[in-house]
Write a protein that holds these residues in place. Structure first.
Motif, PDB file in Angstrom:
ATOM      1  N   VAL A   7       0.843  -1.202   0.000  1.00 29.11           N
ATOM      2  CA  VAL A   7       0.000   0.000   0.000  1.00 29.11           C
ATOM      3  C   VAL A   7       0.877   1.250   0.000  1.00 29.11           C
ATOM      4  O   VAL A   7       1.742   1.406   0.872  1.00 29.11           O
ATOM      5  CB  VAL A   7      -0.933   0.017   1.231  1.00 29.11           C
ATOM      6  CG1 VAL A   7      -1.765   1.290   1.253  1.00 29.11           C
ATOM      7  CG2 VAL A   7      -1.832  -1.212   1.220  1.00 29.11           C
ATOM      8  N   GLY A  50       2.258   4.820   0.808  1.00 30.92           N
ATOM      9  CA  GLY A  50       2.088   5.663   1.982  1.00 30.92           C
ATOM     10  C   GLY A  50       1.356   6.954   1.700  1.00 30.92           C
ATOM     11  O   GLY A  50       0.543   7.416   2.516  1.00 30.92           O
ATOM     12  N   TRP A 109      -0.978   7.396  -0.380  1.00 31.18           N
ATOM     13  CA  TRP A 109      -2.404   7.107  -0.513  1.00 31.18           C
ATOM     14  C   TRP A 109      -3.059   7.031   0.867  1.00 31.18           C
ATOM     15  O   TRP A 109      -4.136   7.586   1.088  1.00 31.18           O
ATOM     16  CB  TRP A 109      -2.585   5.790  -1.264  1.00 31.18           C
ATOM     17  CG  TRP A 109      -4.008   5.402  -1.494  1.00 31.18           C
ATOM     18  CD1 TRP A 109      -4.911   6.009  -2.335  1.00 31.18           C
ATOM     19  CD2 TRP A 109      -4.713   4.326  -0.866  1.00 31.18           C
ATOM     20  NE1 TRP A 109      -6.129   5.362  -2.274  1.00 31.18           N
ATOM     21  CE2 TRP A 109      -6.035   4.338  -1.388  1.00 31.18           C
ATOM     22  CE3 TRP A 109      -4.359   3.368   0.068  1.00 31.18           C
ATOM     23  CZ2 TRP A 109      -6.987   3.404  -0.981  1.00 31.18           C
ATOM     24  CZ3 TRP A 109      -5.307   2.434   0.464  1.00 31.18           C
ATOM     25  CH2 TRP A 109      -6.607   2.460  -0.060  1.00 31.18           C
ATOM     26  N   LEU A 110      -2.378   6.375   1.808  1.00 32.04           N
ATOM     27  CA  LEU A 110      -2.890   6.321   3.177  1.00 32.04           C
ATOM     28  C   LEU A 110      -2.937   7.713   3.800  1.00 32.04           C
ATOM     29  O   LEU A 110      -3.884   8.039   4.539  1.00 32.04           O
ATOM     30  CB  LEU A 110      -2.002   5.410   4.028  1.00 32.04           C
ATOM     31  CG  LEU A 110      -2.050   3.911   3.710  1.00 32.04           C
ATOM     32  CD1 LEU A 110      -1.061   3.166   4.594  1.00 32.04           C
ATOM     33  CD2 LEU A 110      -3.458   3.356   3.892  1.00 32.04           C
ATOM     34  N   LEU A 162      -5.961   9.462   2.475  1.00 37.78           N
ATOM     35  CA  LEU A 162      -7.168   8.951   3.137  1.00 37.78           C
ATOM     36  C   LEU A 162      -7.298   9.516   4.549  1.00 37.78           C
ATOM     37  O   LEU A 162      -8.402   9.853   4.995  1.00 37.78           O
ATOM     38  CB  LEU A 162      -7.124   7.418   3.200  1.00 37.78           C
ATOM     39  CG  LEU A 162      -7.166   6.651   1.880  1.00 37.78           C
ATOM     40  CD1 LEU A 162      -7.180   5.158   2.152  1.00 37.78           C
ATOM     41  CD2 LEU A 162      -8.391   7.040   1.055  1.00 37.78           C
ATOM     42  N   LEU A 163      -6.167   9.620   5.261  1.00 32.74           N
ATOM     43  CA  LEU A 163      -6.190  10.140   6.631  1.00 32.74           C
ATOM     44  C   LEU A 163      -6.628  11.594   6.675  1.00 32.74           C
ATOM     45  O   LEU A 163      -7.267  12.036   7.641  1.00 32.74           O
ATOM     46  CB  LEU A 163      -4.798   9.992   7.255  1.00 32.74           C
ATOM     47  CG  LEU A 163      -4.653  10.450   8.708  1.00 32.74           C
ATOM     48  CD1 LEU A 163      -5.521   9.606   9.633  1.00 32.74           C
ATOM     49  CD2 LEU A 163      -3.197  10.387   9.153  1.00 32.74           C
ATOM     50  N   TRP A 213       1.277  11.326  13.347  1.00 32.86           N
ATOM     51  CA  TRP A 213       0.558  10.666  12.253  1.00 32.86           C
ATOM     52  C   TRP A 213       1.402  10.495  10.993  1.00 32.86           C
ATOM     53  O   TRP A 213       1.450   9.384  10.444  1.00 32.86           O
ATOM     54  CB  TRP A 213      -0.743  11.417  11.942  1.00 32.86           C
ATOM     55  CG  TRP A 213      -1.756  11.294  13.035  1.00 32.86           C
ATOM     56  CD1 TRP A 213      -2.119  12.244  13.940  1.00 32.86           C
ATOM     57  CD2 TRP A 213      -2.510  10.134  13.371  1.00 32.86           C
ATOM     58  NE1 TRP A 213      -3.042  11.758  14.815  1.00 32.86           N
ATOM     59  CE2 TRP A 213      -3.310  10.463  14.494  1.00 32.86           C
ATOM     60  CE3 TRP A 213      -2.588   8.851  12.842  1.00 32.86           C
ATOM     61  CZ2 TRP A 213      -4.171   9.548  15.074  1.00 32.86           C
ATOM     62  CZ3 TRP A 213      -3.444   7.939  13.431  1.00 32.86           C
ATOM     63  CH2 TRP A 213      -4.232   8.292  14.530  1.00 32.86           C
ATOM     64  N   LEU A 226       2.632   6.701   9.569  1.00 37.85           N
ATOM     65  CA  LEU A 226       2.374   6.195   8.224  1.00 37.85           C
ATOM     66  C   LEU A 226       3.672   5.856   7.498  1.00 37.85           C
ATOM     67  O   LEU A 226       3.788   4.801   6.867  1.00 37.85           O
ATOM     68  CB  LEU A 226       1.579   7.230   7.422  1.00 37.85           C
ATOM     69  CG  LEU A 226       0.147   7.498   7.894  1.00 37.85           C
ATOM     70  CD1 LEU A 226      -0.513   8.562   7.029  1.00 37.85           C
ATOM     71  CD2 LEU A 226      -0.682   6.217   7.863  1.00 37.85           C
ATOM     72  N   GLY A 285       5.067   1.952   6.682  1.00 43.04           N
ATOM     73  CA  GLY A 285       5.439   1.528   5.333  1.00 43.04           C
ATOM     74  C   GLY A 285       6.835   0.932   5.286  1.00 43.04           C
ATOM     75  O   GLY A 285       7.095  -0.040   4.567  1.00 43.04           O
TER      76      GLY A 285
END
Length: 335
Positions: free
Chosen positions: A163, A165, A167-168, A171-172, A204, A208, A212
């Motif tokens: 996934v 990072g 992209w996460l 989303l966050l 945060w 993330l 990763g």
């Protein structure tokens, strides 16, 4: 009665010998880094000049850095032949003069000096979180091989590797606002202003980025632990009645950590590139964000200087990682 002073003298002798070996090793590595650094400087210098189109015309058209094309070309030193430009640039770098930013109107060296501690802190938190996740999970996965816990952790590591990072991070920032009206802090708070808010500001993005990075380290830790746990000396230690925890921590883990430390050192480059993305997403005022904005604003001197600064940082960190080997494994000597 004479054993004590004799033991102390021997310890001092070995410590002095080890220190001399480390000093000689660091000196050799620094000397070997000079050709690498020269190649990096040549690449940074050349790539920006080999980009399609006239950089001066683009800078004037997009950012209006100057009215007169010839004046801007002279200010950047691009009116001289390429070899002369390269020599002048190297002489400036050796003196610590990286030039002046066309975007912030400040000396680039001052910008890097002010922003580097922020990026270093962010990178440190990311690596620490990645190690704190990866090594315990990798150890548990190895000692509980082929159990449901092992399968769970192996699936988790594959997911963390797969996934992206950024992209996460996106989303966050998006979905918690929509669902709960909450967003991670995006305004930098200095340590002296509020230590808790300062740490929470980094939590945060560091989580993330560190998560990763932990996927690869997690799998490598598991594989190395499985290999070490099958060795004869591990079975001998267990047969002598040592507890499982003592066998793992005192005998297996040290030998398994050498390749893991190597990978963590190589991940420093990933941390540097990751900070460019994450600092831009979370508005962290570090070197990565400065580099990204310099590219957007066509700040030619800043892009060149920051790329070189990042390369030097990666070189020095990898030398430091090599020194950690002797602490982890006493068999390694820098003779």
């Amino acid at each position: 009665m004479s054993c004590g002073p004799l033991l102390v003298s021997r310890l001092l002798f070995h410590a002095s010998k080890w220190r001399d070996g480390v000093t000689a090793y660091v000196a050799r590595r620094l000397l070997l880094a000079i050709p690498t650094l020269m190649v990096i400087m040549l690449l940074v210098f050349s790539i920006l000049r080999l980009l399609p189109g006239d950089i001066i015309k683009l800078m004037i058209a997009e950012q209006n850095y100057a009215v007169d094309e010839a004046a801007l070309r002279k200010e950047l030193g691009l009116a001289d032949p390429a070899p002369v430009q390269f020599i002048k640039w190297i002489s400036g770098v050796v003196r610590g003069d990286f030039g002046k930013s066309l975007w912030t109107k400040q000396p680039i060296g001052e910008e890097l000096k002010r922003r580097f501690p922020v990026s270093a802190e962010f990178g440190l938190y990311s690596v620490l979180i990645g190690v704190l996740i990866a090594i315990p999970v990798g150890i548990i996965s190895a000692i509980r091989q082929d159990t449901w816990l092992d399968y769970l952790f192996r699936s988790l590591s594959i997911g963390l590797i797969s996934v992206p990072g950024f992209w996460l991070a996106t989303l966050l920032l998006v979905f918690p606002v929509i669902w709960w009206g909450w967003t991670p802090p995006l305004t930098y708070v200095g340590w002296t202003e509020n230590p808790l808010e300062h740490l929470y500001y980094f939590f945060w993005p560091a989580l993330l980025l560190g998560a990763g990075l932990s996927g690869t380290t997690m799998r490598l830790t598991r594989n190395q632990m499985l290999e070490v746990l099958r060795q004869d000396y591990i079975r001998t230690a267990a047969a002598k009645g040592l507890s499982e925890m003592r066998v793992i921590t005192r005998h297996a883990l040290r030998n398994a950590l050498i390749p893991v430390i190597t990978v963590i050192g190589l991940q420093i480059a990933a941390v540097v590139s990751g900070t460019v993305i994450f600092e831009s997403i979370f508005s962290i005022p570090g070197v990565g964000r400065f580099y990204f904005q310099a590219i957007l604003f066509r700040d030619y001197p800043s892009v060149q200087a920051t790329a070189l600064f990042i390369a030097i940082t990666v070189l020095l960190v990898n030398i430091a990682i090599d020194l950690v080997y002797a602490v982890i494994d006493p068999r390694i000597r820098f003779a």
